[in-house]
Design an enzyme around this catalytic site. Structure first.
Site, PDB file in Angstrom:
ATOM      1  N   LYS A 136       0.792  -1.231   0.000  1.00 39.97           N
ATOM      2  CA  LYS A 136       0.000   0.000   0.000  1.00 39.97           C
ATOM      3  C   LYS A 136       0.823   1.279   0.000  1.00 39.97           C
ATOM      4  O   LYS A 136       0.368   2.330   0.430  1.00 39.97           O
ATOM      5  CB  LYS A 136      -0.985   0.044   1.197  1.00 39.97           C
ATOM      6  CG  LYS A 136      -1.866  -1.162   1.367  1.00 39.97           C
ATOM      7  CD  LYS A 136      -2.453  -1.668   0.090  1.00 39.97           C
ATOM      8  CE  LYS A 136      -3.441  -0.719  -0.552  1.00 39.97           C
ATOM      9  NZ  LYS A 136      -3.839  -1.202  -1.908  1.00 39.97           N
ATOM     10  N   THR A 139       3.650   0.459  -4.578  1.00 41.51           N
ATOM     11  CA  THR A 139       4.575  -0.491  -5.220  1.00 41.51           C
ATOM     12  C   THR A 139       4.083  -0.927  -6.606  1.00 41.51           C
ATOM     13  O   THR A 139       4.897  -1.179  -7.492  1.00 41.51           O
ATOM     14  CB  THR A 139       4.783  -1.739  -4.340  1.00 41.51           C
ATOM     15  OG1 THR A 139       3.511  -2.284  -4.016  1.00 41.51           O
ATOM     16  CG2 THR A 139       5.528  -1.398  -3.068  1.00 41.51           C
ATOM     17  N   THR A 140       2.769  -0.994  -6.798  1.00 39.44           N
ATOM     18  CA  THR A 140       2.268  -1.430  -8.105  1.00 39.44           C
ATOM     19  C   THR A 140       2.556  -0.365  -9.164  1.00 39.44           C
ATOM     20  O   THR A 140       2.948  -0.691 -10.293  1.00 39.44           O
ATOM     21  CB  THR A 140       0.755  -1.717  -8.052  1.00 39.44           C
ATOM     22  OG1 THR A 140       0.492  -2.513  -6.910  1.00 39.44           O
ATOM     23  CG2 THR A 140       0.270  -2.426  -9.292  1.00 39.44           C
ATOM     24  N   SER A 248      -4.719   3.099   4.344  1.00 39.81           N
ATOM     25  CA  SER A 248      -4.911   2.563   2.995  1.00 39.81           C
ATOM     26  C   SER A 248      -5.097   1.042   3.060  1.00 39.81           C
ATOM     27  O   SER A 248      -5.945   0.472   2.366  1.00 39.81           O
ATOM     28  CB  SER A 248      -3.693   2.921   2.130  1.00 39.81           C
ATOM     29  OG  SER A 248      -3.701   2.189   0.948  1.00 39.81           O
ATOM     30  N   GLY A 378      -5.407   3.490  -5.865  1.00 42.12           N
ATOM     31  CA  GLY A 378      -5.856   4.880  -5.885  1.00 42.12           C
ATOM     32  C   GLY A 378      -7.356   4.920  -5.633  1.00 42.12           C
ATOM     33  O   GLY A 378      -8.096   5.523  -6.398  1.00 42.12           O
ATOM     34  N   ARG A 379      -7.760   4.239  -4.558  1.00 42.40           N
ATOM     35  CA  ARG A 379      -9.191   4.182  -4.217  1.00 42.40           C
ATOM     36  C   ARG A 379      -9.658   5.534  -3.674  1.00 42.40           C
ATOM     37  O   ARG A 379      -8.862   6.313  -3.155  1.00 42.40           O
ATOM     38  CB  ARG A 379      -9.429   3.138  -3.121  1.00 42.40           C
ATOM     39  CG  ARG A 379      -9.238   1.742  -3.568  1.00 42.40           C
ATOM     40  CD  ARG A 379      -9.818   0.777  -2.518  1.00 42.40           C
ATOM     41  NE  ARG A 379      -9.829  -0.571  -3.043  1.00 42.40           N
ATOM     42  CZ  ARG A 379      -8.886  -1.462  -2.819  1.00 42.40           C
ATOM     43  NH1 ARG A 379      -7.847  -1.156  -2.057  1.00 42.40           N
ATOM     44  NH2 ARG A 379      -8.960  -2.667  -3.358  1.00 42.40           N
ATOM     45  N   TYR A 381     -11.766   7.208  -0.775  1.00 46.89           N
ATOM     46  CA  TYR A 381     -12.412   7.001   0.537  1.00 46.89           C
ATOM     47  C   TYR A 381     -12.269   8.290   1.336  1.00 46.89           C
ATOM     48  O   TYR A 381     -11.457   9.157   0.987  1.00 46.89           O
ATOM     49  CB  TYR A 381     -11.812   5.798   1.280  1.00 46.89           C
ATOM     50  CG  TYR A 381     -10.311   5.632   1.171  1.00 46.89           C
ATOM     51  CD1 TYR A 381      -9.449   6.402   1.944  1.00 46.89           C
ATOM     52  CD2 TYR A 381      -9.743   4.710   0.281  1.00 46.89           C
ATOM     53  CE1 TYR A 381      -8.068   6.245   1.842  1.00 46.89           C
ATOM     54  CE2 TYR A 381      -8.369   4.555   0.170  1.00 46.89           C
ATOM     55  CZ  TYR A 381      -7.535   5.323   0.955  1.00 46.89           C
ATOM     56  OH  TYR A 381      -6.179   5.180   0.852  1.00 46.89           O
TER      57      TYR A 381
HETATM   58  P1  A3P Z   1      -4.818   3.833  -2.167  1.00 43.52           P
HETATM   59  O1  A3P Z   1      -5.619   2.986  -3.093  1.00 43.52           O
HETATM   60  O2  A3P Z   1      -5.150   3.611  -0.736  1.00 43.52           O
HETATM   61  O3  A3P Z   1      -4.873   5.313  -2.529  1.00 43.52           O
HETATM   62  P2  A3P Z   1       0.346  -0.727  -3.596  1.00 43.52           P
HETATM   63  O4  A3P Z   1       0.417  -0.788  -5.061  1.00 43.52           O
HETATM   64  O5  A3P Z   1       1.694  -0.838  -2.930  1.00 43.52           O
HETATM   65  O6  A3P Z   1      -0.689  -1.653  -3.040  1.00 43.52           O
HETATM   66  O7  A3P Z   1      -0.149   0.740  -3.208  1.00 43.52           O
HETATM   67  C1  A3P Z   1      -1.411   1.228  -3.541  1.00 43.52           C
HETATM   68  C2  A3P Z   1      -1.343   2.725  -3.385  1.00 43.52           C
HETATM   69  O8  A3P Z   1      -0.504   3.253  -4.413  1.00 43.52           O
HETATM   70  C3  A3P Z   1      -2.635   3.435  -3.568  1.00 43.52           C
HETATM   71  O9  A3P Z   1      -3.297   3.442  -2.322  1.00 43.52           O
HETATM   72  C4  A3P Z   1      -2.207   4.834  -4.055  1.00 43.52           C
HETATM   73  O10 A3P Z   1      -2.314   5.811  -3.061  1.00 43.52           O
HETATM   74  C5  A3P Z   1      -0.730   4.646  -4.397  1.00 43.52           C
HETATM   75  N1  A3P Z   1      -0.298   5.153  -5.704  1.00 43.52           N
HETATM   76  C6  A3P Z   1       0.847   5.838  -5.909  1.00 43.52           C
HETATM   77  N2  A3P Z   1       0.967   6.184  -7.183  1.00 43.52           N
HETATM   78  C7  A3P Z   1      -0.138   5.732  -7.812  1.00 43.52           C
HETATM   79  C8  A3P Z   1      -0.591   5.791  -9.170  1.00 43.52           C
HETATM   80  N3  A3P Z   1       0.151   6.413 -10.087  1.00 43.52           N
HETATM   81  N4  A3P Z   1      -1.759   5.227  -9.461  1.00 43.52           N
HETATM   82  C9  A3P Z   1      -2.512   4.613  -8.515  1.00 43.52           C
HETATM   83  N5  A3P Z   1      -2.131   4.507  -7.219  1.00 43.52           N
HETATM   84  C10 A3P Z   1      -0.961   5.062  -6.860  1.00 43.52           C
END
Ligand code: A3P
Length: 428
Positions: A136, A139-140, A248, A378-379, A381
């Site tokens: 969170k 990383t994705t 998150s 990028g949810r 909430y």
């Molecule tokens: P939220 O959905 O709570 O906002 P991970 O990939 O490690 O699970 O992290 C998810 C988080 O990546 C998301 O948390 C979001 O805030 C963040 N994030 C950072 N850059 C992003 C991007 N370019 N697109 C979507 N999410 C991004």
């Protein structure tokens, strides 16, 4: 024969006896047309040990279930054990060896020699980059943007873990090195053998493999396991304010329909440790721990630094990455020495609807669009309540302070959110 003698008369075989309180050999008595090589070897070895050391060698009698002959040395305990109980005795002495630790077969001549020849091609897919998490923190997005570089290759998608391999945790580790490396094999891989691929010098055509598994960061076993298999990998860690990360993660669990997360507000979950055990229940306790513990960054980072030298560990400011991914990516790919380096300012575009940067997609007809991550990244909430923020700031403060010290000690810049927290504390 000369080498065998050298090994027995003070060399490697002699040293195994010298340094191991329990020795179990599989002698393959009937190999090589009953040449009695094993008898010759062990007779000579035991004579040499008995005549030149004060070690006392003992045979462990065979257990009824097995026809094997086991040899135990030292301690009254070991002297009357069969092979199975001798193995138990060994594991009592070395509990850490209950689970094997995999090393890189490609950098070990002997391992390579006994590895099935058709596996050798796996040497070309040994990962050189680990994105270890925590979950969170973005990383994705980091992984998706990095993969835009044509030199980078990732693992195949899995139904269960998606883009993650999660090998160095307990879930898949016992499946072994072949299983791990095969996850990186792609159709059409040339599979050129590079016997020292872990140290290989890169050229423009050599793909670089990347393992992104965000659960590694706070898994206590992952750093040791990863460092034994991938000692020269670069370890990439993304850190955001741990309070935001916890929130998150909680939202993530709710979105996945987790029963406890869905039935408790964030504030209730945070306060659940103050409830009597009966009302909180083990599931609530476990959820609270899973939510909060990855945020004890200093503790987890220290563990990685026990096993990887600081110059191989790259800490990224996840908050900054969220706002300005292009400069972060440009810098990161230079640190990873990816070729050719891309200019992410031209490849990423802010998407108002998504509220995040996305990949810029240019259609054949020249039309431009944004290729954003899916709904689960990028949810939307409601913002965290002030009370929860204050609670978490207090909880994480000692850990953040320790993190600042740790990063300073290894010469890494503090993420802006941490720098701010430190300045704020100094000003109070
Ligand atoms: P939220 O959905 O709570 O906002 P991970 O990939 O490690 O699970 O992290 C998810 C988080 O990546 C998301 O948390 C979001 O805030 C963040 N994030 C950072 N850059 C992003 C991007 N370019 N697109 C979507 N999410 C991004």
């Amino acid at each position: 024969m000369k080498r065998l003698h050298a090994s027995i008369l003070g060399g490697e075989l002699f040293n195994t006896i010298l340094h191991n309180p329990v020795n179990i050999y599989m002698t393959h008595m009937s190999n090589y047309a009953n040449d009695r090589l094993a008898l010759y070897t062990f007779n000579l070895l035991f004579d040499f040990v008995q005549n030149n050391t004060n070690l006392q060698l003992r045979y462990a009698p065979s257990s009824p279930a097995s026809g094997d002959l086991a040899l135990g040395y030292t301690g009254q305990n070991a002297s009357h054990l069969g092979p199975n109980s001798l193995a138990d005795y060994y594991l009592e002495l070395y509990p850490d060896e209950r689970v094997p630790i995999w090393t890189n077969p490609c950098t070990d001549r002997r391992h390579l020699a006994i590895w099935a020849p058709d596996k050798h091609k796996l040497c070309s897919v040994v990962p050189k980059i680990l994105i270890v998490g925590p979950q969170k923190t973005g990383t994705t997005a980091l992984y998706t943007f990095l993969k835009m570089n044509p030199q980078l290759r990732s693992s195949q998608m899995s139904k269960e873990d998606f883009e993650e391999v999660q090998f160095f945790g307990d879930k898949h580790y016992l499946k072994g090195v072949d299983w791990y490396l095969e996850r990186f094999q792609q159709e059409g891989d040339t599979g050129l053998l590079s016997a020292h691929s872990d140290n290989a010098t890169r050229d423009h055509t050599e793909p670089v493999y990347l393992d992104k598994s965000a659960t590694y960061f706070d898994d206590p076993k992952a750093p040791a396991r990863a460092s034994r298999l991938l000692p020269s990998a670069r370890v990439v860690i993304m850190l955001i304010d741990p309070a935001d990360r916890a929130y998150s993660w909680y939202q993530h669990m709710r979105a996945h329909g987790h029963l406890v997360a869905s039935s408790l507000s964030f504030e209730q979950l945070l306060a659940s440790n103050e409830l009597p055990i009966r009302s909180a229940g083990p599931e609530t306790t476990s959820l609270r721990n899973r939510c909060l513990e990855p945020g004890y960054y200093a503790q987890h980072l220290s563990r990685w630094l026990e096993f990887y030298p600081p110059h191989q560990v790259i800490v990224i400011d996840g908050q900054w990455f969220k706002l300005q991914p292009a400069p972060v990516m440009n810098k990161l790919q230079l640190m990873l020495r990816l070729e050719p380096p891309l200019d992410y300012r031209k490849l990423l575009v802010y998407n108002k609807h998504k509220g995040f940067y996305c990949q810029l997609k240019v259609e054949r007809d020249g039309r431009k669009s944004a290729n954003c991550l899916g709904k689960s990244k990028g949810r939307r909430y409601s913002p965290m309540s002030k009370a929860a923020r204050a609670y978490l700031n207090k909880l994480y403060w000692p850990h953040n302070k320790q993190l600042a010290r740790l990063l300073t000690n290894i010469g890494q810049a503090l993420p802006a959110w941490l720098d701010e927290a430190m300045s704020l504390a100094r000003a109070l």
